[in-house]
Scaffold this active site. Structure first.
Site, PDB file in Angstrom:
ATOM      1  N   ARG A 251      33.742  -8.311 125.273  1.00  0.00           N
ATOM      2  CA  ARG A 251      35.133  -7.948 125.009  1.00  0.00           C
ATOM      3  C   ARG A 251      35.267  -6.450 124.780  1.00  0.00           C
ATOM      4  NH1 ARG A 251      36.505 -11.568 121.374  1.00  0.00           N
ATOM      5  NH2 ARG A 251      37.798 -12.877 122.713  1.00  0.00           N
ATOM      6  N   ALA A 252      34.299  -5.842 124.112  1.00  0.00           N
ATOM      7  CA  ALA A 252      34.377  -4.401 123.855  1.00  0.00           C
ATOM      8  C   ALA A 252      34.371  -3.612 125.161  1.00  0.00           C
ATOM      9  CB  ALA A 252      33.211  -3.962 122.963  1.00  0.00           C
TER      10      ALA A 252
END
Length: 355
Positions: A250-251
């Site tokens: 997700r980052a």
């Protein structure tokens, strides 16, 4: 009968000073609301609410919705319209705060004190732009594209890592310790309180320029063929996320979208590794593993530090871990005491008597 009081006019976004990281994070989230919102950590009185309310004014016709701390899940996502159900035996949906916030800003103060169920629904809608309700015999979905702004004071507790990770960006605010900066902020606030309309008129041109830039950047982000990027951008994103020890991908995705939003805001022709580096801290601040933070320069060995004892074990339990509650040895004053005189005198040699 009471009359409704007019809402106070917001402080202009262009006049907010002393918080550049907060301004950039809010603008990026407004350029691309799909980032997942902004989490603002910091003490009281650091312009969190002021900045969020001012951001809504830069979006044309955007509502500013505040989620009360004691709100229920039904008031947030919506529920069955009981009035219509009782009057006409009709199942109808009563919209909640997520529907009201569509196209604007949803502000949640002290988000860390909300139940996890409410935070889950907030973050789901903020990331997807859609609110789905399956309850009370209702199956309904509606658009809910808004800029989520949550604030929290870390002294009052934090969020679970699973919830932190779902926020797109995070900003840590600190008290301003520069005397000149503090004075400038106080003077601006006093001038606004004395004459709100006059103060806003002085910043009207800057506000209009910000609003125009925001509209242009949002249109550029909506064009999927705009703002290309190459392998160097992917490499920069991957290296930063690996160094931070983040979980999942997700980052990486949020960092790419944030870099794209920054490039759109600046009117760039393409996304570069420099855009990635400039948004990295806001993306990684709440995702970075503690061991990654400590991986930088290691502290000096305990035995060479000035507070260490000769054997290097002060304050430990013998395993190298801190022994909480242990107190360091302290010197005790010793007074030299004179020896006491014996109570019985030692036997003396006696000369024998002559016969």
């Amino acid at each position: 009968m009471t009359t409704a009081a007019p809402m106070p006019v917001p402080f202009p976004f262009a006049a907010i000073a002393g918080q550049p990281h907060l301004r950039q994070a809010l603008l990026l989230a407004a350029v691309d609301p799909g980032l997942g919102g902004v989490l603002i950590e910091g003490p009281r009185g650091t312009a969190k609410t002021t900045a969020a309310r001012a951001l809504a004014e830069l979006l044309p016709g955007a509502p500013f919705v505040t989620l009360p701390l004691g709100a229920s899940l039904e008031s947030l996502v919506g529920t069955l319209d009981l009035a219509k159900a009782l009057a006409g035996h009709e199942l109808a949906f009563a919209p909640g705060l997520l529907a009201r916030a569509h196209g604007g800003v949803l502000y949640v103060d002290e988000i860390n004190l909300l139940p996890d169920a409410l935070i889950d629904s907030l973050l789901d809608a903020a990331a997807s732009g859609v609110n789905v309700v399956e309850r009370d015999g209702i199956s309904h979905r509606h658009a809910a594209r808004f800029v989520l702004v949550g604030t929290m004071n870390p002294e009052e507790g934090t969020l679970r890592p699973q919830l932190l990770d779902r926020f797109g960006l995070c900003v840590q605010l600190r008290n301003i310790d520069d005397p000149a900066g503090r004075q400038a902020i106080v003077r601006a606030r006093l001038a606004f309180d004395a004459d709100p309309q006059g103060f806003r008129a002085k910043h009207a041109q800057e506000e209009a320029a910000l609003a125009a830039s925001l509209a242009r950047a949002r249109a550029l982000v909506a064009d999927t063929s705009a703002l290309p990027y190459g392998d160097a951008v992917h490499e920069a994103v991957g290296a930063l996320c690996i160094a931070a020890g983040v979980d999942g991908l997700r980052a990486d995705l949020v960092m790419l979208r944030s870099a794209r939003a920054l490039a759109a805001w600046e009117g760039a022709d393409e996304i570069t590794a420099d855009h990635v580096r400039r948004v990295a801290e806001a993306v990684l601040l709440h995702r970075r593993k503690p061991e990654a933070e400590a991986a930088a320069p290691s502290p000096a060995p305990l035995a060479t530090r000035p507070d260490a004892t000769a054997n290097g074990q002060r304050g430990t339990n013998g395993t190298g871990d801190e022994d909480w509650g242990a107190m360091p040895p302290e010197p005790v004053g010793i007074e030299r005491v004179k020896p006491l005189r014996p109570l019985i005198a030692p036997a003396q040699a006696v000369a024998p008597k002559k016969a």
